[in-house]
Structures are given as structure tokens and as C-alpha cells.
Design a protein around this motif. Structure first.
Motif, PDB file in Angstrom:
ATOM      1  N   LYS A 181       0.821  -1.205   0.000  1.00  0.00           N
ATOM      2  CA  LYS A 181       0.000   0.000   0.000  1.00  0.00           C
ATOM      3  C   LYS A 181       0.859   1.262   0.000  1.00  0.00           C
ATOM      4  CE  LYS A 181      -4.028  -1.874  -0.276  1.00  0.00           C
ATOM      5  NZ  LYS A 181      -4.859  -1.657  -1.482  1.00  0.00           N
ATOM      6  N   GLY A 182       2.062   1.181   0.583  1.00  0.00           N
ATOM      7  CA  GLY A 182       2.996   2.289   0.452  1.00  0.00           C
ATOM      8  C   GLY A 182       3.409   2.478  -0.997  1.00  0.00           C
ATOM      9  N   ALA A 183       3.592   1.353  -1.704  1.00  0.00           N
ATOM     10  CA  ALA A 183       3.930   1.425  -3.124  1.00  0.00           C
ATOM     11  C   ALA A 183       2.789   2.016  -3.938  1.00  0.00           C
ATOM     12  CB  ALA A 183       4.291   0.035  -3.639  1.00  0.00           C
ATOM     13  N   VAL A 184       1.557   1.672  -3.597  1.00  0.00           N
ATOM     14  CA  VAL A 184       0.398   2.240  -4.304  1.00  0.00           C
ATOM     15  C   VAL A 184       0.362   3.749  -4.122  1.00  0.00           C
ATOM     16  CG1 VAL A 184      -2.132   2.359  -4.292  1.00  0.00           C
ATOM     17  CG2 VAL A 184      -0.985   0.137  -4.291  1.00  0.00           C
ATOM     18  N   ALA A 185       0.648   4.217  -2.923  1.00  0.00           N
ATOM     19  CA  ALA A 185       0.675   5.666  -2.676  1.00  0.00           C
ATOM     20  C   ALA A 185       1.754   6.335  -3.517  1.00  0.00           C
ATOM     21  CB  ALA A 185       0.904   5.941  -1.191  1.00  0.00           C
ATOM     22  N   ALA A 186       2.947   5.744  -3.575  1.00  0.00           N
ATOM     23  CA  ALA A 186       4.032   6.312  -4.369  1.00  0.00           C
ATOM     24  C   ALA A 186       3.697   6.283  -5.856  1.00  0.00           C
ATOM     25  CB  ALA A 186       5.330   5.545  -4.096  1.00  0.00           C
ATOM     26  N   MET A 187       3.082   5.180  -6.305  1.00  0.00           N
ATOM     27  CA  MET A 187       2.657   5.062  -7.686  1.00  0.00           C
ATOM     28  C   MET A 187       1.655   6.152  -8.048  1.00  0.00           C
ATOM     29  SD  MET A 187       0.702   1.844  -9.513  1.00  0.00           S
ATOM     30  CE  MET A 187       1.525   0.743  -8.380  1.00  0.00           C
TER      31      MET A 187
END
Length: 270
Positions: A181-187
Motif C-alpha cells: 500500500k505504500g507502493a500504491v501511494a508512491a505510484m
């Protein structure tokens, strides 16, 4: 609706009663992970606001039932089976949704898996990590990419990614999910910049612990931690997140992009 539970029904009905049925008039929206829980609540509220909605999920029987129940309410909905871990399935669903709707104005990347609950960093299996990343991160990227041409043609395309406030406060024993979910935010930040010239907004919603079927495994201690830490001291329901999703898809948010908005009753203030 029975699939959301009695409490969820009441809260969602109250939200829908306050939502203009023209807010998303004539919009065409794809919602992933829409067979139950948050995704189903999103699909219902989006359709109630005037949009035509395609519901996609790997859970084919619950998906058929949910879509039939929404159709019985007079809502314009259509179901497509989706396996986010399969790139070919992602491409097929995106194309089928665009074909069925005659274009696409909105995408809600809601589908995700947890699989790592209760395991610390040492106990977490590599296969579990890879599966969570394939669905939550790669799947969100591939679905967004597959839908981007139609969203660009729309002239007012909107993508809403579902992140999680667990990535904002660092929930323990949930590492794969939190990292995904951290990656989704960065994406979300990156895609907002890449596709802004196509007039596509890309935002993320970061809900707190929400009372839906997918969180039934969560220990009571974690529920209590949220209750004790929220500025609004009550349990979070699916309806609490729907209004923010409607806003992000609507013309009210046309100059809002690249943002991660926690919707958690003030547990995390970002």
C-alpha cells in the motif's frame, strides 16, 4: 444490502440519501474488487450517483450475486471476472469494460489481498510477499495502464487507488500488505505527473480499519487500538469511505491530483 451487513446497510443508505443522483451522471466507471465489502459499497454509491458501472472481481459467484442485487435496484451495472495476478486477465477486463461502456471516465483500483496478517518479518513467506505485490502493486499498475488510453480520450478521466493508513503509521505484523500500500501511494504520485497532460487525475484514498468481510480476521486488539486513537471515536464503516471516492471521481475534484487522503476518523492526520 445483505452483503454489506445491517449496520453497513444503514450507514450506506444514509449516505446515498444525501448524494445527488446527478453527481456522476453519464460517467462510465470500472471498480475492481467489487464483489463485496468496500468495493461493493463503492460500486453501489457510484451507480447511485448516476454512473454506469462495471464491477470486476476474482470471486465470480459473489460478483454475480452483487451485480444482480444492484441491477434489481435499478442501477446500471455489469459484471466481469478479474484475476489481477494475471496480466492477460487485466488487459481483457479493461478492454471489455471500455467496450461495454463505450469508453471510460473513472477507474477505482480497489482490489487487493492481505495474506500476511499476524506474521512478523521473519515469519512472512517469500511466496506470500510475491503474491501480495503481484496483486496489490503490479495489478494496480497494469490495470491503470490498460485503462489509460480510454481515460485520456474521456477528457476528464479519474483514477482512485485504494491505499491504506497502515502504510502511514507502520502497522506491525502486516509487512507485505503495508509495503504494497505504500507502493500504491508512491505510484499515485508518479502516475499523476505522467498522465496530468491527458487531463487524468490520479489520487489515493487511505482508509483506516473498516468493518467489512475482509477485516474479520483482524484481532480485537487492533480494532481497539483504532478506537482509542481516532479523533472520531467509533468504528469505521464502508460508507465512511464512499463519499471521498465519489468526490475524487467527480468534477468537484478536477484540480486535485497526486494526493493521498487518509479517511480514518483522524487516527492518522496526514
Amino acid at each position: 444490502m445483505q452483503a454489506l451487513g445491517h449496520v453497513q446497510d444503514h450507514a450506506l443508505e444514509q449516505l446515498l440519501a444525501r448524494t445527488p443522483t446527478t453527481l456522476l451522471a453519464d460517467r462510465r466507471v470500472l471498480v475492481t474488487g467489487a464483489a463485496r465489502g468496500l468495493g461493493l459499497a463503492f460500486a453501489r454509491s457510484i451507480a447511485h450517483a448516476g454512473a454506469r458501472v462495471v464491477l470486476a472481481d476474482i470471486l465470480e459467484e459473489p460478483l454475480k450475486q452483487a451485480t444482480a442485487e444492484l441491477a434489481a435496484l435499478g442501477l446500471d451495472v455489469f459484471a466481469l471476472p478479474l484475476d489481477l495476478a494475471n496480466p492477460q486477465s487485466v488487459e481483457q477486463v479493461a478492454q471489455a469494460a471500455v467496450t461495454h461502456l463505450g469508453g471510460l471516465d473513472g477507474l477505482v483500483n480497489n482490489a487487493a489481498i492481505t495474506n500476511s496478517g499476524g506474521k512478523d518479518a521473519h515469519a512472512l513467506a517469500i511466496d506470500t510477499w510475491d503474491r501480495v505485490m503481484d496483486v496489490n502493486v503490479r495489478g494496480t499498475w497494469l490495470m491503470s495502464r490498460a485503462c489509460q488510453p480510454a481515460l485520456a480520450t474521456s477528457g476528464h478521466g479519474s483514477i482512485v487507488n485504494l491505499a491504506s493508513d497502515t502504510a502511514l503509521w507502520g502497522a506491525p505484523n502486516l509487512l507485505a500488505y503495508v509495503a504494497s500500500k505504500g507502493a500504491v501511494a508512491a505510484m499515485t504520485h508518479s502516475l499523476a505527473r505522467e498522465w496530468g497532460s491527458d487531463n487524468i487525475t490520479v489520487n489515493a484514498i487511505a482508509p483506516g480499519l473498516t468493518l467489512v468481510e475482509a477485516t474479520e480476521y483482524v484481532p480485537q486488539a487492533r480494532h481497539q487500538k483504532y478506537l482509542d486513537g481516532r479523533a472520531l471515536p467509533r468504528e469505521q464503516q464502508a460508507a465512511d469511505v464512499c463519499g471521498t471516492v465519489l468526490f475524487a471521481l467527480s468534477d468537484l475534484a478536477r484540480f486535485v491530483t497526486g494526493q493521498v487522503l487518509p479517511v480514518n476518523g483522524g487516527y492518522v492526520m496526514h
